[in-house]
Write a protein that holds these residues in place. Structure first.
Motif, PDB file in Angstrom:
ATOM      1  N   GLN A 154       0.678  -1.154  -0.095  1.00  0.00           N
ATOM      2  CA  GLN A 154       0.086   0.024  -0.012  1.00  0.00           C
ATOM      3  C   GLN A 154       0.930   1.061  -0.031  1.00  0.00           C
ATOM      4  O   GLN A 154       0.455   2.330  -0.668  1.00  0.00           O
ATOM      5  CB  GLN A 154      -1.061   0.011   1.060  1.00  0.00           C
ATOM      6  CG  GLN A 154      -2.047  -0.988   1.022  1.00  0.00           C
ATOM      7  CD  GLN A 154      -3.145  -0.726   0.138  1.00  0.00           C
ATOM      8  OE1 GLN A 154      -3.326   0.508  -0.054  1.00  0.00           O
ATOM      9  NE2 GLN A 154      -3.473  -1.785  -0.673  1.00  0.00           N
ATOM     10  N   SER A 155       1.836   1.309   0.734  1.00  0.00           N
ATOM     11  CA  SER A 155       2.892   2.514   1.007  1.00  0.00           C
ATOM     12  C   SER A 155       4.212   2.238   1.141  1.00  0.00           C
ATOM     13  O   SER A 155       4.502   0.990   1.622  1.00  0.00           O
ATOM     14  CB  SER A 155       2.194   3.291   1.920  1.00  0.00           C
ATOM     15  OG  SER A 155       2.242   2.686   3.283  1.00  0.00           O
ATOM     16  N   ILE A 156       4.949   3.040   1.024  1.00  0.00           N
ATOM     17  CA  ILE A 156       6.494   2.842   1.294  1.00  0.00           C
ATOM     18  C   ILE A 156       6.960   3.962   2.132  1.00  0.00           C
ATOM     19  O   ILE A 156       6.625   5.122   1.949  1.00  0.00           O
ATOM     20  CB  ILE A 156       7.309   2.673   0.175  1.00  0.00           C
ATOM     21  CG1 ILE A 156       7.410   3.921  -0.938  1.00  0.00           C
ATOM     22  CG2 ILE A 156       6.880   1.406  -0.713  1.00  0.00           C
ATOM     23  CD1 ILE A 156       8.388   3.897  -1.847  1.00  0.00           C
ATOM     24  N   ALA A 157       8.054   3.806   2.988  1.00  0.00           N
ATOM     25  CA  ALA A 157       8.404   4.897   3.992  1.00  0.00           C
ATOM     26  C   ALA A 157       9.823   5.361   3.017  1.00  0.00           C
ATOM     27  O   ALA A 157      10.971   4.589   2.909  1.00  0.00           O
ATOM     28  CB  ALA A 157       8.833   4.419   5.166  1.00  0.00           C
ATOM     29  N   ILE A 158      10.037   6.644   2.612  1.00  0.00           N
ATOM     30  CA  ILE A 158      10.939   7.159   2.205  1.00  0.00           C
ATOM     31  C   ILE A 158      12.079   7.614   3.009  1.00  0.00           C
ATOM     32  O   ILE A 158      11.598   8.601   3.695  1.00  0.00           O
ATOM     33  CB  ILE A 158      10.725   8.210   1.159  1.00  0.00           C
ATOM     34  CG1 ILE A 158       9.940   7.390  -0.223  1.00  0.00           C
ATOM     35  CG2 ILE A 158      11.861   8.860   0.535  1.00  0.00           C
ATOM     36  CD1 ILE A 158       9.317   8.342  -1.211  1.00  0.00           C
ATOM     37  N   ASP A 159      13.270   7.207   3.132  1.00  0.00           N
ATOM     38  CA  ASP A 159      14.058   7.903   4.229  1.00  0.00           C
ATOM     39  C   ASP A 159      14.558   9.212   3.755  1.00  0.00           C
ATOM     40  O   ASP A 159      14.539   9.941   4.757  1.00  0.00           O
ATOM     41  CB  ASP A 159      15.409   6.795   4.464  1.00  0.00           C
ATOM     42  CG  ASP A 159      15.165   5.647   4.876  1.00  0.00           C
ATOM     43  OD1 ASP A 159      13.673   5.303   5.328  1.00  0.00           O
ATOM     44  OD2 ASP A 159      15.708   4.430   4.908  1.00  0.00           O
ATOM     45  N   ASP A 160      15.173   9.326   2.616  1.00  0.00           N
ATOM     46  CA  ASP A 160      15.554  10.719   2.151  1.00  0.00           C
ATOM     47  C   ASP A 160      15.301  10.720   0.658  1.00  0.00           C
ATOM     48  O   ASP A 160      15.377   9.997  -0.090  1.00  0.00           O
ATOM     49  CB  ASP A 160      16.861  11.036   2.730  1.00  0.00           C
ATOM     50  CG  ASP A 160      17.851   9.907   2.253  1.00  0.00           C
ATOM     51  OD1 ASP A 160      18.269   9.810   1.002  1.00  0.00           O
ATOM     52  OD2 ASP A 160      18.333   9.331   2.953  1.00  0.00           O
ATOM     53  N   CYS A 161      15.088  12.163   0.219  1.00  0.00           N
ATOM     54  CA  CYS A 161      15.181  12.413  -1.322  1.00  0.00           C
ATOM     55  C   CYS A 161      15.554  13.842  -1.610  1.00  0.00           C
ATOM     56  O   CYS A 161      15.650  14.726  -0.916  1.00  0.00           O
ATOM     57  CB  CYS A 161      13.590  12.174  -1.632  1.00  0.00           C
ATOM     58  SG  CYS A 161      12.608  13.128  -0.702  1.00  0.00           S
ATOM     59  N   THR A 162      16.144  13.802  -2.679  1.00  0.00           N
ATOM     60  CA  THR A 162      16.404  15.296  -3.556  1.00  0.00           C
ATOM     61  C   THR A 162      15.517  15.336  -4.476  1.00  0.00           C
ATOM     62  O   THR A 162      15.242  14.504  -5.433  1.00  0.00           O
ATOM     63  CB  THR A 162      17.940  15.358  -3.601  1.00  0.00           C
ATOM     64  OG1 THR A 162      18.360  14.162  -4.427  1.00  0.00           O
ATOM     65  CG2 THR A 162      18.685  15.174  -2.343  1.00  0.00           C
ATOM     66  N   PHE A 163      15.369  16.779  -5.065  1.00  0.00           N
ATOM     67  CA  PHE A 163      14.501  16.845  -6.126  1.00  0.00           C
ATOM     68  C   PHE A 163      15.222  17.918  -7.147  1.00  0.00           C
ATOM     69  O   PHE A 163      16.322  18.469  -6.900  1.00  0.00           O
ATOM     70  CB  PHE A 163      13.213  17.650  -5.717  1.00  0.00           C
ATOM     71  CG  PHE A 163      12.464  16.909  -4.718  1.00  0.00           C
ATOM     72  CD1 PHE A 163      11.654  16.023  -5.501  1.00  0.00           C
ATOM     73  CD2 PHE A 163      12.536  17.220  -3.319  1.00  0.00           C
ATOM     74  CE1 PHE A 163      10.814  15.228  -4.639  1.00  0.00           C
ATOM     75  CE2 PHE A 163      11.592  16.254  -2.664  1.00  0.00           C
ATOM     76  CZ  PHE A 163      10.638  15.345  -3.359  1.00  0.00           C
ATOM     77  N   HIS A 164      14.846  17.746  -8.374  1.00  0.00           N
ATOM     78  CA  HIS A 164      15.430  18.844  -9.331  1.00  0.00           C
ATOM     79  C   HIS A 164      14.876  20.216  -9.008  1.00  0.00           C
ATOM     80  O   HIS A 164      13.929  20.418  -8.154  1.00  0.00           O
ATOM     81  CB  HIS A 164      14.708  18.428 -10.841  1.00  0.00           C
ATOM     82  CG  HIS A 164      15.001  19.043 -11.904  1.00  0.00           C
ATOM     83  ND1 HIS A 164      14.502  20.370 -12.311  1.00  0.00           N
ATOM     84  CD2 HIS A 164      16.268  19.075 -12.818  1.00  0.00           C
ATOM     85  CE1 HIS A 164      15.241  20.898 -13.330  1.00  0.00           C
ATOM     86  NE2 HIS A 164      16.103  20.143 -13.818  1.00  0.00           N
ATOM     87  N   GLN A 165      15.369  21.206  -9.554  1.00  0.00           N
ATOM     88  CA  GLN A 165      15.291  22.555  -9.005  1.00  0.00           C
ATOM     89  C   GLN A 165      13.786  22.987  -9.638  1.00  0.00           C
ATOM     90  O   GLN A 165      13.198  24.033  -8.777  1.00  0.00           O
ATOM     91  CB  GLN A 165      16.265  23.488  -9.550  1.00  0.00           C
ATOM     92  CG  GLN A 165      16.198  23.625 -11.025  1.00  0.00           C
ATOM     93  CD  GLN A 165      17.242  24.871 -11.657  1.00  0.00           C
ATOM     94  OE1 GLN A 165      17.401  25.694 -10.954  1.00  0.00           O
ATOM     95  NE2 GLN A 165      17.827  24.558 -12.756  1.00  0.00           N
ATOM     96  N   CYS A 166      13.235  22.435 -10.461  1.00  0.00           N
ATOM     97  CA  CYS A 166      11.838  22.918 -10.917  1.00  0.00           C
ATOM     98  C   CYS A 166      10.746  22.356  -9.831  1.00  0.00           C
ATOM     99  O   CYS A 166       9.784  23.065 -10.097  1.00  0.00           O
ATOM    100  CB  CYS A 166      11.732  21.974 -12.201  1.00  0.00           C
ATOM    101  SG  CYS A 166      11.306  20.426 -12.123  1.00  0.00           S
ATOM    102  N   VAL A 167      11.113  21.548  -8.830  1.00  0.00           N
ATOM    103  CA  VAL A 167      10.131  21.354  -7.956  1.00  0.00           C
ATOM    104  C   VAL A 167       9.892  22.236  -6.753  1.00  0.00           C
ATOM    105  O   VAL A 167      10.667  22.762  -6.283  1.00  0.00           O
ATOM    106  CB  VAL A 167      10.556  19.871  -7.380  1.00  0.00           C
ATOM    107  CG1 VAL A 167       9.164  19.365  -6.140  1.00  0.00           C
ATOM    108  CG2 VAL A 167      10.412  18.527  -8.257  1.00  0.00           C
ATOM    109  N   ARG A 168       8.474  22.404  -6.627  1.00  0.00           N
ATOM    110  CA  ARG A 168       8.044  23.607  -5.713  1.00  0.00           C
ATOM    111  C   ARG A 168       8.348  22.764  -4.265  1.00  0.00           C
ATOM    112  O   ARG A 168       7.257  22.188  -3.714  1.00  0.00           O
ATOM    113  CB  ARG A 168       6.524  24.011  -5.881  1.00  0.00           C
ATOM    114  CG  ARG A 168       6.483  25.031  -7.153  1.00  0.00           C
ATOM    115  CD  ARG A 168       5.160  25.445  -7.092  1.00  0.00           C
ATOM    116  NE  ARG A 168       5.115  26.422  -8.165  1.00  0.00           N
ATOM    117  CZ  ARG A 168       4.743  26.111  -9.460  1.00  0.00           C
ATOM    118  NH1 ARG A 168       4.252  24.816  -9.732  1.00  0.00           N
ATOM    119  NH2 ARG A 168       4.689  26.831 -10.352  1.00  0.00           N
ATOM    120  N   LEU A 169       9.220  23.109  -3.443  1.00  0.00           N
ATOM    121  CA  LEU A 169       9.627  22.336  -2.233  1.00  0.00           C
ATOM    122  C   LEU A 169       8.703  22.747  -1.147  1.00  0.00           C
ATOM    123  O   LEU A 169       8.287  22.150  -0.293  1.00  0.00           O
ATOM    124  CB  LEU A 169      10.941  22.679  -1.778  1.00  0.00           C
ATOM    125  CG  LEU A 169      12.025  22.168  -2.665  1.00  0.00           C
ATOM    126  CD1 LEU A 169      13.476  22.684  -2.138  1.00  0.00           C
ATOM    127  CD2 LEU A 169      12.233  20.804  -2.969  1.00  0.00           C
TER     128      LEU A 169
END
Length: 443
Positions: free
Chosen positions: A247-262
């Motif tokens: 059903q779901s996953i636990a993401i420990d850490d993530c980084t995004f492209h600069q286009c993503v609205r943080l």
């Protein structure tokens, strides 16, 4: 900040040299060549300090890129710049090789003028750079004022990664979930360490200035919305398939492209962005919980006296029978004093490689919930060495058509207010690829 940037070939000859600060002299070039490239022992650290000067270096095939500074700089930022520089060069002229760098040295200097200003990284977005720096040189002499103003607004504006006025006859989005699963397992089958490193890579061919919204089965979002809301919000949800009904996953850490609205991601955990044109990496992530291990390796090593070893290895696939794993390779290490090997395998081809001290077993394809085994008799030369064989782990390579973390794309929506096309008019393609990272089982 960065005092100088040098690109060397494998001989230590300088192919590209650009000095941004007065405190970096020509002797820095020689210091790196002598202490790193021509060092007697292999230099393992990517940062080398020589005479109060720091050298941050990365290697691509036989090419070295070194950023030099005498200041206390942010090392992560310097490496991010070096990797971005590699990406930009690859986007312009393909493989980073000595021949390509020599053929495009004018172009590289033009790129460095735009990317670095007095040692400070500037705009390194490939899409923006390609609007005014081409393989033929910098555009500008034969451009209209309108074209020049468009470039200026793109480079200096809020959306530097996408220009206005893009038009396509067919609006398409390609999304790849690429994961690398890493494992260390004991001979008894106990997981000692396991994690998945993933990337979401997109190719967007969309007209205008669209707004995209991307949703995945992130544990925090699912828990917030509740089970009822999940199915409603998905729309044309679960684009593509995983191997399990997680059903779901636990993401420990993530980084995004600069286009993503943080700000939106922090408050709503929704990934909304105006996509760059063409190919780009939207996000990277890492998970350590509830990982689906595609294969289980069961080793059995028996010593028969001092001159013989009997090895039996069973591999079991742990995913849906309808899915097929490809490019399977199992490497079974052998002792240094091996004189001969006899191999019997149920499926695929196996060969003893004396130069690598390993039996390499290759299987083209394997369906889920299947097993296969290999047996080998290893003959050993008599040796005076009383030291016992260390038994290195058995390693495995493979590719599977699902995400081992259990990540699923729940929805991918496109909004464009100015042009008259809707989310339903966009053709979307989603693909999941899971590959082995360091996938090892002790024997």
């Amino acid at each position: 900040m960065i005092g100088g940037l040098f690109i060397y070939n494998h001989k230590g000859e300088v192919l590209i040299s650009r000095v941004y600060r007065d405190d970096i002299g020509r002797n820095a070039v020689d210091a790196f060549r002598v202490n790193v490239i021509h060092a007697r022992q292999q230099v393992r650290s990517p940062v080398t300090n020589i005479a109060r000067t720091s050298f941050f270096h990365v290697k691509r095939s036989n090419i070295w890129l070194a950023a030099v500074t005498k200041q206390n700089v942010n090392a992560a930022m310097v490496f991010e710049f070096l990797y971005k520089m590699c990406d930009v060069m690859t986007a312009y002229f393909g493989k980073i090789s000595e021949e390509n760098i020599k053929n495009n040295f004018v172009l590289i200097y033009e790129l460095l003028d735009e990317i670095l200003d007095f040692g400070y990284p500037q705009n390194s977005e490939t899409g923006a750079l390609k609007t005014f720096i081409t393989q033929q040189g910098i555009k500008g002499q034969h451009q209209t004022k309108e074209e020049q103003s468009q470039i200026t607004s793109q480079v200096t504006g809020q959306i530097g990664w996408r220009r206005e006025g893009i038009k396509y006859r067919r609006n398409e989005l390609f999304l790849d979930v690429l994961e690398s699963v890493n494992l260390l397992m004991s001979p008894q089958g106990q997981v000692l360490s396991a994690h998945v490193s993933g990337r979401v890579v997109m190719k967007s061919y969309l007209s205008g200035m669209p707004e995209c919204k991307f949703g995945m089965n992130d544990k925090i979002v699912i828990d917030k919305q509740g089970k009822g809301a999940v199915s409603d919000d998905a729309g044309k949800s679960d684009l593509g398939g995983g191997s399990s009904g997680k059903q779901s996953i636990a993401i420990d850490d993530c980084t995004f492209h600069q286009c993503v609205r943080l700000s939106k991601f922090d408050s709503e955990r929704s990934i909304s962005f105006i996509p760059p044109d063409g190919e780009y990496e939207l996000m990277r992530y890492r998970t350590t919980k509830d990982i689906i291990l595609p294969f289980r390796v069961i080793p059995l090593v028996r010593e028969v006296g001092r001159t013989k070893l009997e090895v039996k290895v069973v591999i079991k696939s742990n995913f849906k029978p309808s899915l097929l794993a490809q490019k399977i390779e199992v490497r079974i290490p052998t002792p240094l004093n091996t004189s001969g090997v006899q191999v019997i395998c149920m499926k695929g081809k196996a060969k003893y490689k004396a130069s690598e001290n390993a039996i390499v077993w290759k299987i083209k394809r394997m369906a889920g919930m299947k097993e296969s085994q290999i047996s080998a008799e290893i003959e050993l030369l008599p040796t005076n060495d009383k030291k016992k064989w260390a038994r290195p782990p058995i390693s495995m390579n493979f590719e599977v058509p699902f995400a081992p973390s259990g990540l699923k794309v729940r929805y991918l929506k496109v909004f464009e207010s100015k042009l008259n096309y809707s989310d339903h008019d966009v053709i979307k393609w989603v693909r999941y690829i899971g590959r082995s990272g360091i996938y090892e089982t002790r024997c």
